[in-house]
Design an enzyme around this catalytic site. Structure first.
Site, mmCIF file in Angstrom:
data_model
loop_
_atom_site.group_PDB
_atom_site.id
_atom_site.type_symbol
_atom_site.label_atom_id
_atom_site.label_comp_id
_atom_site.label_asym_id
_atom_site.label_seq_id
_atom_site.Cartn_x
_atom_site.Cartn_y
_atom_site.Cartn_z
ATOM 1 N N HIS A 263 9.115 -0.537 1.767
ATOM 2 C CA HIS A 263 8.018 -1.194 2.486
ATOM 3 C C HIS A 263 6.950 -1.716 1.514
ATOM 4 C CE1 HIS A 263 5.181 -1.533 6.005
ATOM 5 N NE2 HIS A 263 4.297 -1.382 5.028
ATOM 6 N N GLU A 264 6.459 -0.835 0.670
ATOM 7 C CA GLU A 264 5.362 -1.229 -0.227
ATOM 8 C C GLU A 264 5.822 -2.265 -1.246
ATOM 9 O OE1 GLU A 264 2.400 -0.470 0.598
ATOM 10 O OE2 GLU A 264 2.882 1.112 2.049
ATOM 11 N N HIS A 267 5.312 -5.650 0.172
ATOM 12 C CA HIS A 267 3.947 -6.171 -0.041
ATOM 13 C C HIS A 267 3.790 -6.698 -1.471
ATOM 14 C CE1 HIS A 267 1.958 -5.008 3.672
ATOM 15 N NE2 HIS A 267 2.305 -3.734 3.559
ATOM 16 N N GLU A 293 2.242 -7.825 6.408
ATOM 17 C CA GLU A 293 3.037 -6.772 7.033
ATOM 18 C C GLU A 293 4.425 -7.302 7.404
ATOM 19 O OE1 GLU A 293 1.665 -3.941 6.813
ATOM 20 O OE2 GLU A 293 3.042 -2.663 7.942
#
Lengths: 499, 499
Positions: A263-264, A267, A293
């Site tokens: 997930h990170e 970003h 997101e």
């Protein structure tokens, strides 16, 4: 007319601003990862002072005048005009706040973070409540300076996702509720999937060794990134080639750190892959919270929770945990990380029930700002809403009201973008899957094929265009929530063999 | 007269200055530990700009005038006068440099660090040489602005250790050579001690687990400190309750990271244990490089290389490495970490041959600044000096000229304080051993008993007094090099059963 001299003043200003942005970014990441707790008060006071220096730079009247001129100057190139427009907009939102109040608020947010961390550690909402109250009062006051006709919470929503407001989010969430709640009920009644093997003992050193392999697979390397640990994972950046992600290892939950890592890195990759020529200026940043997101959730859910992803990655994970995962197949592992179950903690939630976690926060935020909900007893309100929307009993503040960091620094209006971003991802992924063989890329260890597509169609633009424009550029269509709902329905119907 | 208003201006200035000091400290630690390499150029340019902002604060003419007044004002308390004097002295040394040159130099030092790291990694001095040359030229130019009557290198020596110069260091090093070189020869001829077990395979995760125990033993905890990893270990600090140490793990050398950890925690403890009332002002810092090194080397050598220390710590280390250390006793382990052997790398050197490593650097620095030695071919000069003083052949630049980070940022005149600090430690330790049972404290896991003594007699003063005054306060006597030489002679005579 924008003379050479004026352009030079603009570039000098940009550089000065970026120096303080850099310092504050590094100090913030440091605070949230490794900085010794005893130095907090000392650091926070000085960090607030430096934020005040940045405030003075951003709100310099001569620069605001110049930006105003630049944003509409027909002779300037589109990039520069767009950047001037975005800086001008930021300045307008900031300059109305008196500097001393701005500095005091910065210090409050830092202290509030410490209070939240302490409250979470000690499982005691009463430690955090007075700070939360002050943070909300401060936010209300700051927004009141804008003298906008818009409703207070609508302004906040718009700040995180330009163009959005309660009316539009209500429509969005109603569409979600209408199709997802019945789907969740059907899943609950279906035969349950065994995911118990995910919750055995997985020693953290082994998890870290696998995560090193995973970061390689994701092409997140020390040339441009670094991953640390924190209580509540986040991503931060200094410039294109300096992006910092964080994760949190949990001993009896092997999927948590892995999926938060993916997930990170989503970003981080969005920030990293912006067009080089924008580096150090506002155009290099993601356009909105929802778009940001959408990239992190695309990585996590639309790539990271697929069989193809685990066909490549499960053997690597098994190297660290041969006993725990002995007979587990990629299909079983993927099914397990997709189990839908109404649960307590948002960051651990599956894709299907995730939007309900957001809905709780959205409803609470609306209430906090229309006065119908107070910070006193908010832990109880939280628990009641979880019972109502997710049907679960919250056993502790740590797993309830204190689970998220976001309200500690006043990020109200942010949570709804998480659900919106998930919906954006669906539409992006559908298009990407039309154009490239995503599964083959994931399965064969060529994650960069997906990254390249995202870079070419989304990341490179930074915030050169608005989110809705980028949606059209990338997918050829306006945003349509049905991509998301169709995706979830198809995925969970198949996974749970629903009729 | 110093009015309330002036005092307020002074305190405001102090706060502003400390905010930039904090930012630059955190940015520096970040750079040297985790920051992605691709962002270096972006960060370095902005870090240099922020250093320039600090430069402007430090050299603000109104403040310099005020400091000048304050340092001699009979109505002010001694602490404030002392602080004003030290700030004034710093400002005088800085203000003569033109700001643009100061900023350019800061950026150069950061780039030079990167070049050094790359050169060391690639084992290629030619990558670093042009930077080293520029750094030296820059230093020469900056010192020339002072218009001092003192010799250039003497000024550098005095900056790191006030009162010292080549004449005094020559006397000091001659005393060392006179007694230590014959002692080293006798050790070389004695029966050798087996230390081969230190150089087996020790996996780094195991080393890290032991180091966590070690940090607990040393009372270095997350309330006030954090330890990270780096290429060349250092300690840095933001304030009393925010001290950062670093270490470097080597797979086939179990003692290296341990002793460097103990060493750096010595530096950190010195900063941490200063009187609270000095926090955030110059008085909280260690008084000189020699005094700082005296504390780190006291920790490392006078405490960390004793049998009593290992009586407590060896069982903890054995938990991680039961096979490698199966039959090793605390006495054998201590003997092994004290083996004297002329070697290549300063930071790995034993106490006895250590000063010769410093002597090489001292001689080279003298030559670089009197013009008798050039950066071109300096790797060869280095190798020749190592042959001459230590009798060893240097096989690579990595283990030769490139082993130390210090010259990359222009810290010339610093190395000699390392030998001086070792000598200070001997005198401090002799006194401490008169007053408390050091061995019993180490053996029983009460390291804090030693720390408390050091705090009470040395650390709490920060730089309230000069180094020679603190020596007298702590030991009742002026510095005497014979404490050091007697200590080494006694220690190594016993260890090697010399007659």
């Amino acid at each position: 007319m924008i003379t050479e001299e004026k352009l030079q003043a603009y570039n000098d200003w940009l550089f000065r601003k970026s120096a303080y942005d850099m310092a504050l970014s590094i100090i913030m990441t440091d605070k949230m990862t490794v900085a010794p707790s005893g130095g907090s008060a000392y650091r926070d006071a000085r960090t607030a002072y430096l934020s005040g220096e940045l405030f003075s730079i951003v709100t310099d009247p001569a620069i605001i005048e110049l930006l105003k001129e630049m944003k509409d100057d027909p002779d300037l190139d589109g990039d520069t005009k767009r950047a001037a427009y975005l800086y001008y907009k930021d300045a307008m939102a900031t300059m109305c706040i008196p500097k001393e109040e701005f500095i005091a608020a910065e210090e409050l947010m830092n202290k509030s973070y410490d209070a939240w961390l302490e409250a979470k550690t000690k499982n005691d909402y009463s430690i955090f409540e007075p700070y939360l109250k002050k943070v909300i009062e401060t936010k209300k006051k700051h927004y009141s300076y804008r003298n906008s006709d818009m409703d207070l919470y609508d302004q906040m929503l718009d700040d995180f996702e330009p163009g959005m407001n309660r009316e539009k989010y209500d429509v969005f969430f109603n569409a979600l509720k209408e199709r997802l709640v019945p789907l969740i009920r059907r899943v609950e009644e279906a035969e349950q999937i065994d995911d118990s093997f995910l919750y055995q003992h997985y020693d953290i050193e082994g998890q870290k060794r696998y995560c090193a392999d995973l970061l390689k697979y994701l092409h997140f390397d020390s040339d441009w990134g670094y991953q640390n640990e924190t209580e509540h994972p986040f991503t931060n950046w200094v410039c294109e080639n300096d992006c910092r992600t964080t994760t949190k290892y949990i001993e009896n939950n092997v999927a948590s750190a892995i999926l938060s890592t993916v997930h990170e890195v989503g970003h981080a990759t969005y920030e990293h892959d912006c067009d080089d020529k924008y580096d150090g200026m506002i155009l290099s940043e993601g356009i909105s919270s929802g778009m940001h997101e959408s990239q992190s959730r695309l990585f996590e859910n639309y790539l990271g929770r697929t069989v193809a992803f685990w066909e490549y990655n499960l053997p690597l994970l098994k190297k660290q945990f041969p006993e725990q995962l002995k007979d587990v197949t990629p299909e079983q592992f993927t099914a397990a990380v997709n189990v839908a179950r109404c649960s307590l903690v948002r960051t651990e939630a599956d894709e299907l029930t995730y939007p309900l976690h957001i809905l709780v926060r959205y409803e609470i935020e609306k209430g906090l700002f229309d006065g119908s909900i107070s910070t006193e007893g908010l832990d109880q309100t939280w628990n009641e809403m979880y019972k109502k929307y997710l049907g679960v009993d919250v056993p502790s503040a740590r797993e309830g009201i204190l689970q998220d960091v976001h309200w500690s620094d006043g990020s109200f209006g942010y949570f709804p973008t998480y659900a919106l971003g998930s919906a954006f991802s669906a539409q992006f992924t559908a298009k990407m899957r039309e154009e490239i063989d995503v599964d083959e890329a994931l399965r064969s260890g060529h994650f960069e094929i997906c990254v390249d597509w995202l870079k070419e169609h989304i990341h490179k633009y930074g915030c050169r265009y608005d989110a809705d424009e980028i949606m059209k550029i990338a997918t050829g269509k306006a945003f349509d929530v049905n991509y998301y709902l169709d995706y979830l329905e198809e995925k969970y119907t198949k996974l749970y063999h629903l009729k």
